[in-house]
Write a protein that holds these residues in place. Structure first.
Motif, PDB file in Angstrom:
ATOM      1  N   ASP A  21       0.811  -1.212   0.000  1.00 25.37           N
ATOM      2  CA  ASP A  21       0.000   0.000   0.000  1.00 25.37           C
ATOM      3  C   ASP A  21       0.847   1.266   0.000  1.00 25.37           C
ATOM      4  N   THR A  22       0.168   2.382  -0.078  1.00 28.85           N
ATOM      5  CA  THR A  22       0.808   3.686   0.010  1.00 28.85           C
ATOM      6  C   THR A  22       1.675   3.771   1.257  1.00 28.85           C
ATOM      7  N   GLY A  23       2.940   4.151   1.093  1.00 28.17           N
ATOM      8  CA  GLY A  23       3.827   4.340   2.235  1.00 28.17           C
ATOM      9  C   GLY A  23       4.572   3.113   2.686  1.00 28.17           C
ATOM     10  N   VAL A  24       4.191   1.922   2.183  1.00 31.03           N
ATOM     11  CA  VAL A  24       4.883   0.681   2.543  1.00 31.03           C
ATOM     12  C   VAL A  24       6.114   0.522   1.654  1.00 31.03           C
ATOM     13  N   HIS A  25       7.185  -0.022   2.204  1.00 34.43           N
ATOM     14  CA  HIS A  25       8.454  -0.154   1.496  1.00 34.43           C
ATOM     15  C   HIS A  25       8.718  -1.618   1.146  1.00 34.43           C
ATOM     16  N   ALA A  26       9.733  -1.839   0.315  1.00 35.33           N
ATOM     17  CA  ALA A  26      10.145  -3.210  -0.009  1.00 35.33           C
ATOM     18  C   ALA A  26      11.660  -3.274  -0.140  1.00 35.33           C
ATOM     19  N   LEU A  27      12.246  -4.246   0.513  1.00 38.11           N
ATOM     20  CA  LEU A  27      13.648  -4.581   0.278  1.00 38.11           C
ATOM     21  C   LEU A  27      13.755  -5.619  -0.828  1.00 38.11           C
TER      22      LEU A  27
END
Length: 289
Positions: free
Chosen positions: A60-66
């Motif tokens: 979602d909006t604002g969630v990050h991913a490595l």
């Protein structure tokens, strides 16, 4: 001469603060998704086919991913061989340079491979920070990358006990936010891992030693809409003494989304998708078909 078509699995990371989420946003929406930028980068390779990057895991909006993943097809004109994986990575990263998005790995895969349905597990980590009196004490290196719990001391033993309640196979309806696809997806999920560990931070080591970071890790084949943020919010509430372990058990047993306490879900900016896992056999390179 025959055109060359190749399917690739790419792994990519991003800081999600400026995006509407990982999925493509419609043209009328002012804030774009990560997929918009990935597809624009692929178009600059001038493939003959229509570009579609199929994302494995929604954020979602604002969630990050490595480490999120996706598959894509590239058709090149006759006489041009398929891109080597490293060449594809370098080219996409060149075109993505202005954005906080990076391709980290690429694999040539079979033409029927699907990034979403072939994934065997997904791992999320939620980052917490305690020992902060005011939001201005959050280090710049951690801004929008953790949930700062002001004036909070967490009972980590209680969080671990509540986490063991969520571990295993359950109907997680209470921990699912309502969405358009909610009625069509089974609420039964298996949590293979629920873990609470001290977190690491460059700023904490060097400048902010009073701040304690914690990481909540969740691993499953798949998750429901906002399930991780709801589970995190409930576990933090247990650590703060606002919920008991038995109340978490009751929430799980109710199996009703509307039973989840209002405003208890954790904010988006502390959440990271850290791994999407596949069988090794799916990652064989130099596929010949």
């Amino acid at each position: 001469m025959q055109q060359h078509s190749a399917r690739y699995l790419i792994f990519f990371q991003y800081i999600g603060s400026k995006y509407s989420g990982v999925m493509k946003a419609p043209s009328h929406q002012p804030v774009e998704g990560v997929q918009n930028h990935l597809e624009n980068a692929v178009r600059k390779l001038k493939p003959l086919n229509e570009v579609l990057v199929s994302i494995s895991s929604r954020t979602d909006t604002g969630v990050h991913a490595l480490s999120n993943s996706a598959h894509l097809d590239i058709v090149r004109k006759a006489g041009q061989t398929p891109f080597l994986e490293q060449v594809l990575m370098d080219a996409l990263n060149f075109f993505l340079k202005p954005e906080p998005i990076r391709i980290t790995r690429a694999y040539r895969v079979r033409s029927d491979f699907h990034a979403r349905y072939r994934a065997v597990s997904r791992t999320y980590v939620y980052r917490l920070a305690t020992g902060i009196r005011h939001h201005t004490e959050i280090p710049l290196t951690e801004k929008d990358l953790c949930w700062a719990l002001q004036n909070t001391v967490l009972n980590v033993d209680s969080i671990r006990e509540a986490g063991s309640v969520l571990s295993g196979t359950h109907d997680f309806s209470t921990f699912r936010a309502l969405s358009t696809d909610a009625p069509y997806r089974s609420p039964v999920k298996t949590l293979d891992l629920v873990q609470v560990q001290p977190g690491l931070s460059f700023s904490q080591r060097h400048f902010h030693r009073d701040i304690q970071f914690w990481e909540l890790t969740f691993k499953s084949r798949s998750f429901l809409y906002k399930q991780v943020r709801r589970m995190t919010g409930a576990l933090v509430a247990v650590g703060q003494g606002k919920l008991s372990v038995s109340q978490v058990q009751e929430l799980l047993a109710i199996c009703e989304s509307t039973a989840f306490p209002q405003n208890m879900a954790a904010p988006a900016h502390g959440l990271f998708l850290t791994n999407v896992e596949y069988d090794e056999s799916d990652l064989m390179t130099c596929v010949q078909e």
